[in-house]
Design a protein around this motif. Structure first.
Motif, PDB file in Angstrom:
ATOM      1  N   VAL A 102       0.769  -0.946   0.443  1.00 44.27           N
ATOM      2  CA  VAL A 102      -0.292  -0.240  -0.533  1.00 44.27           C
ATOM      3  C   VAL A 102       0.476   1.243  -0.340  1.00 44.27           C
ATOM      4  N   LEU A 103       0.938   2.306  -1.135  1.00 43.00           N
ATOM      5  CA  LEU A 103       1.073   3.413  -0.958  1.00 43.00           C
ATOM      6  C   LEU A 103       0.081   4.287  -0.648  1.00 43.00           C
ATOM      7  N   ALA A 104      -0.076   5.320   0.331  1.00 44.37           N
ATOM      8  CA  ALA A 104      -0.869   5.656   0.742  1.00 44.37           C
ATOM      9  C   ALA A 104      -0.331   6.726   1.974  1.00 44.37           C
ATOM     10  N   LYS A 105      -1.443   7.835   2.281  1.00 43.92           N
ATOM     11  CA  LYS A 105      -1.015   8.688   3.819  1.00 43.92           C
ATOM     12  C   LYS A 105      -0.942   8.271   4.743  1.00 43.92           C
ATOM     13  N   ARG A 106      -0.550   8.932   6.187  1.00 39.89           N
ATOM     14  CA  ARG A 106      -1.032   8.752   7.185  1.00 39.89           C
ATOM     15  C   ARG A 106      -1.167   9.600   8.423  1.00 39.89           C
ATOM     16  N   HIS A 107      -1.439   9.830   9.164  1.00 39.68           N
ATOM     17  CA  HIS A 107      -1.045  11.244  10.445  1.00 39.68           C
ATOM     18  C   HIS A 107      -0.486  11.051  10.785  1.00 39.68           C
ATOM     19  N   LEU A 108       0.097  12.074  11.375  1.00 44.40           N
ATOM     20  CA  LEU A 108       1.284  13.004  11.890  1.00 44.40           C
ATOM     21  C   LEU A 108       0.964  12.105  13.747  1.00 44.40           C
TER      22      LEU A 108
ATOM     23  N   PRO B 248     -17.500  26.537   2.874  1.00 45.27           N
ATOM     24  CA  PRO B 248     -18.396  25.499   2.556  1.00 45.27           C
ATOM     25  C   PRO B 248     -16.346  24.415   2.044  1.00 45.27           C
ATOM     26  N   LEU B 249     -16.791  23.389   2.116  1.00 45.61           N
ATOM     27  CA  LEU B 249     -16.285  22.080   2.442  1.00 45.61           C
ATOM     28  C   LEU B 249     -16.025  20.946   0.947  1.00 45.61           C
ATOM     29  N   ILE B 250     -15.145  21.474   0.556  1.00 45.25           N
ATOM     30  CA  ILE B 250     -15.205  19.943  -0.426  1.00 45.25           C
ATOM     31  C   ILE B 250     -14.682  18.955  -0.344  1.00 45.25           C
ATOM     32  N   ALA B 251     -14.933  18.224  -0.417  1.00 44.95           N
ATOM     33  CA  ALA B 251     -14.113  16.843   0.084  1.00 44.95           C
ATOM     34  C   ALA B 251     -14.377  15.200   0.482  1.00 44.95           C
ATOM     35  N   PHE B 252     -13.286  14.086  -0.469  1.00 44.12           N
ATOM     36  CA  PHE B 252     -13.504  13.244  -0.052  1.00 44.12           C
ATOM     37  C   PHE B 252     -14.184  12.330   0.831  1.00 44.12           C
ATOM     38  N   PRO B 253     -15.273  11.524   0.599  1.00 43.87           N
ATOM     39  CA  PRO B 253     -15.979  10.807   2.095  1.00 43.87           C
ATOM     40  C   PRO B 253     -15.016   9.939   2.976  1.00 43.87           C
ATOM     41  N   PRO B 254     -15.765  10.113   4.394  1.00 45.09           N
ATOM     42  CA  PRO B 254     -14.986   9.336   5.798  1.00 45.09           C
ATOM     43  C   PRO B 254     -14.929   7.645   5.186  1.00 45.09           C
ATOM     44  N   PRO B 255     -13.713   7.237   5.257  1.00 43.06           N
ATOM     45  CA  PRO B 255     -13.088   8.074   6.319  1.00 43.06           C
ATOM     46  C   PRO B 255     -11.522   8.427   4.813  1.00 43.06           C
ATOM     47  N   SER B 256     -11.564   9.730   5.014  1.00 45.46           N
ATOM     48  CA  SER B 256     -10.645  10.358   4.783  1.00 45.46           C
ATOM     49  C   SER B 256      -9.549  10.980   5.691  1.00 45.46           C
ATOM     50  N   ILE B 257      -7.864  10.788   5.309  1.00 47.62           N
ATOM     51  CA  ILE B 257      -7.503  11.974   6.501  1.00 47.62           C
ATOM     52  C   ILE B 257      -7.588  13.460   5.755  1.00 47.62           C
ATOM     53  N   THR B 258      -7.617  13.620   4.567  1.00 50.32           N
ATOM     54  CA  THR B 258      -7.683  15.327   4.782  1.00 50.32           C
ATOM     55  C   THR B 258      -8.807  15.982   4.832  1.00 50.32           C
ATOM     56  N   ARG B 259      -9.929  15.101   4.711  1.00 44.75           N
ATOM     57  CA  ARG B 259     -10.947  15.579   5.805  1.00 44.75           C
ATOM     58  C   ARG B 259     -11.322  15.858   7.249  1.00 44.75           C
ATOM     59  N   ARG B 260     -10.101  14.635   7.837  1.00 40.26           N
ATOM     60  CA  ARG B 260     -10.857  15.535   9.309  1.00 40.26           C
ATOM     61  C   ARG B 260      -9.473  15.745   9.327  1.00 40.26           C
ATOM     62  N   VAL B 261      -8.601  15.904   9.090  1.00 37.27           N
ATOM     63  CA  VAL B 261      -7.534  17.222   9.754  1.00 37.27           C
ATOM     64  C   VAL B 261      -8.300  18.427   8.826  1.00 37.27           C
TER      65      VAL B 261
ATOM     66  N   LEU C  50      -7.689  31.140   6.942  1.00 36.80           N
ATOM     67  CA  LEU C  50      -7.844  29.915   7.710  1.00 36.80           C
ATOM     68  C   LEU C  50      -7.220  29.439   8.028  1.00 36.80           C
ATOM     69  N   PRO C  51      -6.646  28.417   9.568  1.00 39.60           N
ATOM     70  CA  PRO C  51      -6.439  27.858  10.401  1.00 39.60           C
ATOM     71  C   PRO C  51      -5.148  26.786  10.040  1.00 39.60           C
ATOM     72  N   LEU C  52      -4.247  26.894  10.310  1.00 36.78           N
ATOM     73  CA  LEU C  52      -2.957  26.204   9.782  1.00 36.78           C
ATOM     74  C   LEU C  52      -3.257  23.886   9.681  1.00 36.78           C
ATOM     75  N   LEU C  53      -3.495  24.108   8.605  1.00 39.76           N
ATOM     76  CA  LEU C  53      -3.086  22.607   8.499  1.00 39.76           C
ATOM     77  C   LEU C  53      -1.889  21.561   8.889  1.00 39.76           C
ATOM     78  N   GLU C  54      -1.865  20.838   9.546  1.00 42.76           N
ATOM     79  CA  GLU C  54      -1.395  19.580  10.317  1.00 42.76           C
ATOM     80  C   GLU C  54      -0.292  19.390   9.025  1.00 42.76           C
ATOM     81  N   ASP C  55       0.690  18.767   8.828  1.00 40.53           N
ATOM     82  CA  ASP C  55       0.970  18.469   8.035  1.00 40.53           C
ATOM     83  C   ASP C  55       0.861  16.743   8.051  1.00 40.53           C
ATOM     84  N   VAL C  56       0.955  15.816   6.164  1.00 44.83           N
ATOM     85  CA  VAL C  56       0.883  13.885   5.878  1.00 44.83           C
ATOM     86  C   VAL C  56       1.677  13.361   5.874  1.00 44.83           C
ATOM     87  N   GLU C  57       1.632  11.729   5.795  1.00 44.56           N
ATOM     88  CA  GLU C  57       3.430  11.749   5.304  1.00 44.56           C
ATOM     89  C   GLU C  57       2.832  10.364   4.772  1.00 44.56           C
TER      90      GLU C  57
END
Length: 287
Positions: free
Chosen positions: A143-149, A180-193, A247-254
Motif C-alpha cells: 500500500v502507498l498511502a497517507k498517514r496522520h502525524l 463550504p468544504l469539498i472533501a472525500f467521503p469518510p474515512p478520509s485523512i484530509t477531510r478529518r484534518v 484559514l487555520p494552519l493544517l497539520e502535515d501529512v506523511e
C-alpha cells in the motif's frame, strides 16, 4: 544506432522535468544526464529539450521521440528479463491512494513494467483508510498511502504540508459564515484534518460536495463550489492556495509504504524500492 543510456536519461528527464531529479533517479551525475541529452540531440540533428530558468520541457521533436524512446527501453527490459536467470515473475496487488494516482503513478508504472515485465500488477485505487482495511483483510500486498502525524506504521517516504485551495480565495465567505468544504467521503485523512482544524479555530463549516475521486473534487473546486484540502505538491492546476491569515494552519501529512506480512518479499521489495527512489514532493523546478 541510438544509445539506450542516452534514451534512458531522456525519458527520466521527461518524467521528472528536472536534470537534477533525473540524475538522482538514474543514480548518475547531473552532468552525465546533460551529456546524454546533448549526444542524443547531436545523433539526431535536432533539439529535443528546451530549458530556461523556470522549466525544462520537450520541444516538438522531443515529443515526437518520447514514445519511441519508451518503446525501445521497454523492449530492452523485456528481452533482458526474459533471459535473466534471476528474473522476477508472479502477481503483486498494489493499493494506491487517490491523490497519488493523479500525480505520481504514471512514471512509477512506466519504469516498473520496463524493469519487471513478467510481474502482473493488480492495482486498487481508494482512500488511504480503505486501503489499510483491505490490506488487513489480506486483499493487498503493498500500500502507498497517507498517514496522520504521530502514526508509526509503514515505511516513511516523505512529509509535506496540507493546504487550503480555492478557485478564488478572495471570494471566500466572511469569518463567521459557514465555510463550504469539498472533501472525500469518510474515512478520509484530509477531510478529518480540515474539520479538526476548523473546529479547533471555532469556525463554522459545511460539506457542499463529496466525491471519492480527486478529479471530481477538483472539478467542483474549479467551479467555485468551495474549498479543497490537498498536499501542497499535489495542488491541482486552476486552484490557488488560500492565504495563511484566512484559514487555520493544517497539520502535515506523511506518505508511507506498507507491505503485508507473508507476501513474496522479492516482488514487494522490487516495487517498494522503485517507488521510494522516485516519489518525492513535486516542487517548481528551476534547473
Amino acid at each position: 544506432m541510438l544509445n539506450l543510456n542516452h534514451l534512458s536519461s531522456f525519458v527520466a528527464l521527461q518524467q521528472t522535468g528536472s536534470f537534477t531529479e533525473a540524475a538522482a533517479r538514474l543514480g548518475i551525475g547531473q552532468s552525465t544526464v546533460t551529456q546524454h541529452i546533448q549526444r542524443l540531440e547531436k545523433a539526431l540533428g535536432r533539439q529535443l529539450v528546451f530549458r530556461d530558468t523556470h522549466q525544462v520541457k520537450l520541444t516538438a521533436e522531443g515529443e515526437a521521440l518520447i514514445g519511441y524512446a519508451r518503446g525501445m527501453l521497454d523492449l530492452n527490459g523485456k528481452v533482458s528479463s526474459l533471459f535473466s536467470e534471476t528474473r522476477l515473475r508472479g502477481r503483486l496487488r498494489l493499493g494506491v491512494s487517490e491523490d497519488v494516482v493523479a500525480n505520481r503513478l504514471t512514471g512509477i508504472l512506466e519504469d516498473f513494467i520496463r524493469l519487471y515485465p513478467l510481474i502482473d500488477l493488480e492495482l486498487t485505487v481508494a482512500l488511504s483508510a480503505v486501503l489499510y482495511q483491505m490490506q488487513d483483510a489480506g486483499d493487498l500486498d503493498l500500500v502507498l498511502a497517507k498517514r496522520h502525524l504521530g502514526e508509526t506504521h509503514g515505511r516513511l517516504l516523505y512529509r509535506e504540508p496540507l493546504i487550503w485551495l480555492a478557485r478564488d480565495p478572495d471570494l471566500l465567505p466572511a469569518r463567521g459564515e459557514a465555510l463550504p468544504l469539498i472533501a472525500f467521503p469518510p474515512p478520509s485523512i484530509t477531510r478529518r484534518v480540515a474539520q479538526e482544524a476548523l473546529d479547533g479555530a471555532n469556525l463554522p463549516w459545511r460539506i457542499v460536495c463529496t466525491c471519492g475521486s480527486l478529479s471530481g473534487l477538483t472539478a467542483a473546486a474549479r467551479a467555485g463550489m468551495g474549498v479543497l484540502v490537498q498536499p501542497r505538491s499535489m495542488a491541482p492546476a486552476g486552484l490557488r492556495e488560500v492565504p495563511a491569515d484566512r484559514l487555520p494552519l493544517l497539520e502535515d501529512v506523511e506518505f508511507v509504504l506498507i507491505s503485508r506480512r507473508g507476501t513474496d518479499t522479492a516482488l514487494v521489495d522490487a516495487l517498494s524500492n522503485l517507488i521510494a527512489g522516485q516519489i518525492a514532493p513535486q516542487n517548481p523546478r528551476r534547473d
